[in-house]
Each structure stands twice: as structure tokens, then as C-alpha cells.
Motif scaffolding. Sequence first.
Motif, short mmCIF file in Angstrom:
data_model
loop_
_atom_site.label_atom_id
_atom_site.label_comp_id
_atom_site.label_asym_id
_atom_site.label_seq_id
_atom_site.Cartn_x
_atom_site.Cartn_y
_atom_site.Cartn_z
N LEU A 52 0.86 -1.18 0.00
CA LEU A 52 0.00 0.00 0.00
C LEU A 52 0.90 1.23 0.00
CD1 LEU A 52 -2.99 -0.75 2.41
CD2 LEU A 52 -2.81 -1.02 -0.05
N SER A 53 0.84 1.95 -1.10
CA SER A 53 1.68 3.14 -1.25
C SER A 53 0.88 4.34 -0.76
CB SER A 53 2.04 3.27 -2.73
OG SER A 53 2.55 4.55 -2.98
N LEU A 54 1.31 4.87 0.37
CA LEU A 54 0.49 5.86 1.08
C LEU A 54 1.25 7.15 1.31
CD1 LEU A 54 -1.01 3.56 3.86
CD2 LEU A 54 -1.94 4.04 1.59
N ASN A 55 0.46 8.17 1.58
CA ASN A 55 1.07 9.43 1.92
C ASN A 55 0.16 10.20 2.87
OD1 ASN A 55 1.40 12.55 0.76
ND2 ASN A 55 3.22 11.41 1.28
N TYR A 56 -1.11 10.26 2.51
CA TYR A 56 -2.09 11.05 3.26
C TYR A 56 -2.76 10.16 4.32
CZ TYR A 56 -6.31 13.95 3.87
OH TYR A 56 -7.34 14.70 4.37
N GLN A 57 -2.65 10.54 5.58
CA GLN A 57 -3.27 9.82 6.70
C GLN A 57 -3.01 8.30 6.67
OE1 GLN A 57 -7.40 10.95 7.09
NE2 GLN A 57 -6.88 13.08 7.47
N ARG A 76 2.15 -4.72 3.02
CA ARG A 76 3.30 -3.90 3.44
C ARG A 76 2.92 -2.43 3.20
NH1 ARG A 76 8.83 -4.85 3.59
NH2 ARG A 76 8.74 -6.79 2.43
N TYR A 77 3.27 -1.60 4.14
CA TYR A 77 2.95 -0.17 4.01
C TYR A 77 4.20 0.59 3.62
CZ TYR A 77 -1.27 -1.63 6.36
OH TYR A 77 -2.43 -2.28 6.67
N VAL A 78 4.10 1.36 2.56
CA VAL A 78 5.23 2.17 2.14
C VAL A 78 4.75 3.62 2.12
CG1 VAL A 78 6.85 2.63 0.27
CG2 VAL A 78 6.25 0.28 0.84
N GLY A 85 4.00 11.58 -6.47
CA GLY A 85 3.30 11.35 -7.73
C GLY A 85 3.21 9.86 -8.01
N THR A 86 2.49 9.50 -9.07
CA THR A 86 2.22 8.08 -9.30
C THR A 86 3.48 7.28 -9.66
OG1 THR A 86 1.45 8.83 -11.46
CG2 THR A 86 -0.24 8.23 -9.88
N ALA A 87 4.40 7.87 -10.44
CA ALA A 87 5.63 7.13 -10.78
C ALA A 87 6.63 7.20 -9.63
CB ALA A 87 6.25 7.68 -12.05
N GLY A 88 6.74 8.35 -9.00
CA GLY A 88 7.65 8.51 -7.86
C GLY A 88 7.30 7.51 -6.76
N ALA A 89 6.00 7.27 -6.59
CA ALA A 89 5.56 6.32 -5.55
C ALA A 89 5.98 4.90 -5.90
CB ALA A 89 4.05 6.42 -5.37
N ASP A 182 14.35 2.50 -14.36
CA ASP A 182 15.60 3.27 -14.38
C ASP A 182 15.36 4.72 -14.78
OD1 ASP A 182 14.76 2.56 -16.91
OD2 ASP A 182 16.79 2.19 -17.70
N ARG A 183 14.32 4.97 -15.56
CA ARG A 183 14.09 6.34 -16.03
C ARG A 183 13.33 7.20 -15.04
NH1 ARG A 183 11.06 3.56 -20.64
NH2 ARG A 183 12.62 2.11 -19.89
N ILE A 184 12.88 6.61 -13.95
CA ILE A 184 12.16 7.41 -12.94
C ILE A 184 13.19 7.89 -11.92
CG2 ILE A 184 10.28 7.45 -11.25
CD1 ILE A 184 9.14 4.91 -12.62
N PRO A 185 13.34 9.21 -11.76
CA PRO A 185 14.35 9.67 -10.79
C PRO A 185 13.92 9.36 -9.36
CG PRO A 185 13.11 11.52 -11.68
CD PRO A 185 12.62 10.30 -12.40
N LYS A 186 14.89 9.11 -8.50
CA LYS A 186 14.61 8.79 -7.09
C LYS A 186 14.17 10.04 -6.34
CE LYS A 186 17.15 4.79 -5.59
NZ LYS A 186 18.36 4.26 -5.02
N ASP A 187 13.29 9.84 -5.38
CA ASP A 187 12.90 10.91 -4.45
C ASP A 187 12.48 12.20 -5.15
OD1 ASP A 187 13.59 9.11 -2.43
OD2 ASP A 187 15.69 9.80 -2.49
N THR A 188 11.85 12.05 -6.29
CA THR A 188 11.42 13.21 -7.08
C THR A 188 9.98 12.96 -7.49
OG1 THR A 188 13.65 13.27 -8.00
CG2 THR A 188 12.00 14.59 -9.15
N ALA A 189 9.15 14.00 -7.44
CA ALA A 189 7.77 13.84 -7.88
C ALA A 189 7.76 13.54 -9.37
CB ALA A 189 6.97 15.09 -7.56
#
Length: 351
Positions: A52-57, A76-78, A85-89, A182-189
Amino acid sequence: MKAILLAGGKGTRLRPLTLHTPKPIVPIIDRPFLHYQIDLLHQVPEIDEVILSLNYQPRRIEEIFGDGTSRGIRIRYVVEPAPLGTAGAVKFAERFLDDSVVVFNGDVLTQVDLGAIVRLHRERKAKATIVLTPVENPTAYGLVETDHDGNVTRFLEKPSPDEITCDTINAGIYVLEPDTFDRIPKDTAWSIERSYFPSLIERGETFVAYIERGYWIDIGTPTKYMQAHRDIMDGHFAIPMFSSGPAVVAAADGASIDAEAEIVGPCFIDEGVHVKKGARVGPYSVLGRHVRVEEGARIEGSLVWAGTWVGRDASVRNAILGRNCHLGRAAVVGDGRVLGDKSVLTDYSQL
Ligand code: GDD
Ligand code: MG
């Protein structure tokens, strides 16, 4: 095989309902939304973990699902430190992936054949497979063009009306190969829809479409959220409770309905609800746990969340009431209104 449910959005279009109840756990009939998605994942026995890719609450969601034992799958909670954003997540969850991964937008209600989608992905040796569904107006979605062989040739997120060239849109369900991350940068929206999918097309990678013509809805706006309930009560999205025919009155054990109350199906009345004499609960209504409907009150086509009190002779039509609201005597809530948790409408008020 793992599945990622992208469930970190703020649910802004469902405000005020989502202020205290994040979108992944808004109730659908009697269960938090994600229950339906997790049940769908059971179709593919190979899927042994849901991320479960979460951010809000995130806490609210974790409290409900725990480690997944009650749903028969490991969860697993991440939690991203900030929305990526959807790819960053997906990138953020990459360290937990091994093989091909199933990704779901955490707000689509559907009964797709997930096994068939995974099989197509493997047969075509695809780098990505995307489920498409036809809609009348693609402007609120990602428009996806395909060729005769079922390859994706163009992805255009939220097209303007003059950019619409077909009726197939991204249904928010994918199978992806981690070696493309590989084309999705780390820790970036970063956006799956605006950057990752277009990059597959630019690089000529095998990007396959699976067209789904069965039931599909994004529950992310009040209108769609209500529509999903109507569709369930009409049997378009099958659940056992409404499978026995039209106009079912589904009442949980422990709901108390006075003899002189009028209940007209299809509707659902959850446990601990009390509907008093002379009250009327009309078609397409859902009363959550411990809702009280006082004498002479009328509820029709409305979703009433747990703990709400509908006063004597009050009237609620085609509206959504959050948790623990209080409607005073003869209060009126009209078409399309959405009241957040703990809203209070004093006696004789009209909204
Ligand atoms: N973890 C995480 N982090 N999840 C996110 C984030 C984020 O930063 N942003 C959005 N999500 C989750 C949301 O919770 C939701 O479940 C999903 O990603 C999609 O986000 P929405 O905000 O609901 O997008 P949309 O409905 O406007 O458009 C998307 O869905 C359409 C189908 O319903 C796109 O994927 C469209 O292309 C698609 O047609
Ligand atoms: Mg959505």
C-alpha cells in the motif's frame, strides 16, 4: 509477485468526506473501498504481497488493514515522506519488488480478469501492459490510442475536448517490468501518466493494451461515489448482498426497524441502525452503522455514514452525509449536497 496499490492522493475532489477518511477507506456499502481491490488481487494466486503506497493519513489506513491477515494476503505499508506522484511512488517501492508488478490506482472499482491481464503481459513479453476502458468523455482521464495489434501508440493525460481522438482511457491498472524504472528519478515527484508511459512509447518498448468492457468506475468525485453505490444496488457490480434480484432491502443483523417504518429497496441498513415508526428509507439509500432515523424522517437516494442522527420529519434526498452528523427536526438536505463529518443542521434549516 507483488501488487502496488497507489493510495496516497489527498482525495481533494471528495472533500469534505476525505478530511478525516482518506479516499482508500471511504465506505462502499459496508466496507472500506480498498477491501474490494484487495479481494480482486486474490484472483491471481501468485500475488503474495500487497504494497500500500500511502502518503495522506497512512495511520488511519494501517489501523484498518493491519498486516493483512484478515484479508488473507500480506500487506506492506510504504509511506512517502512527501507526495512523489504516481511514478515517484512506484520508484519509492522499487526496493521491495522482484518480478513483474501489478499496479492499481487506489480508487477504481472494477471486476477485471486480472489473471488474463497478467497472461497477456507475459505472452506479449511486454515491458508494460495497461488496462483501457471506454468512456463517453475522456477529458477527466488519460486518453490512450492503440494500433491494430493492441500496442499503445499515444498516451495523453487529461486531454482537452479538441484533443480527443478515441474513447479508450487508462483504467488505472497496469502490469510493469521493474527494469523500466531506471528512467524514474529517485525521491522526485514524477508521473506515470505524463512521463513514464510516454517514455515507453518514445523508446519503442513493448507497451500493450488490454481492453476491458466490464464494469469500471473511478470513485473519486461525489457523483461517481454515489453512482458506484447505485450500480452495486442495481447489480452492475456484483456483490452477494444484492445478488438475489432487484430492489433488495439488505439489512444487517442488529439493525432495528420499527414495524411502521417504510423501507423501499434497493437499500442497505447496517448494524445498530434504528429507523423509527413513520420514517421512510427510499431506494438507493445506505445507512451506516448506528445511524438513527427519527419518526417521520425521509431519506432517499442518499449515503449516510456511521453515527449520523436524522431528526424527526427531516428530509435527505440524493445527498451524502459524513460521520456523526446531526440533522435537527424537519431539516432538509437537498440534491447533490455533501456534508462533512460532524456537520450540524439546526431544526427547520434547509440546505
Ligand atoms: N502514493 C501516492 N503518491 N499515490 C498517489 C499520489 C502520490 O503522490 N498521487 C496520486 N496517487 C494515487 C491516488 O490516491 C489515486 O488512487 C491514484 O494515485 C490516481 O490518482 P487520482 O488523483 O485519482 O488521478 P485521476 O483519477 O485524476 O487520474 C488517474 O486515474 C484515471 C482513472 O481513474 C490517471 O491515472 C488517469 O490516467 C486515469 O485515466
Ligand atoms: Mg482517480
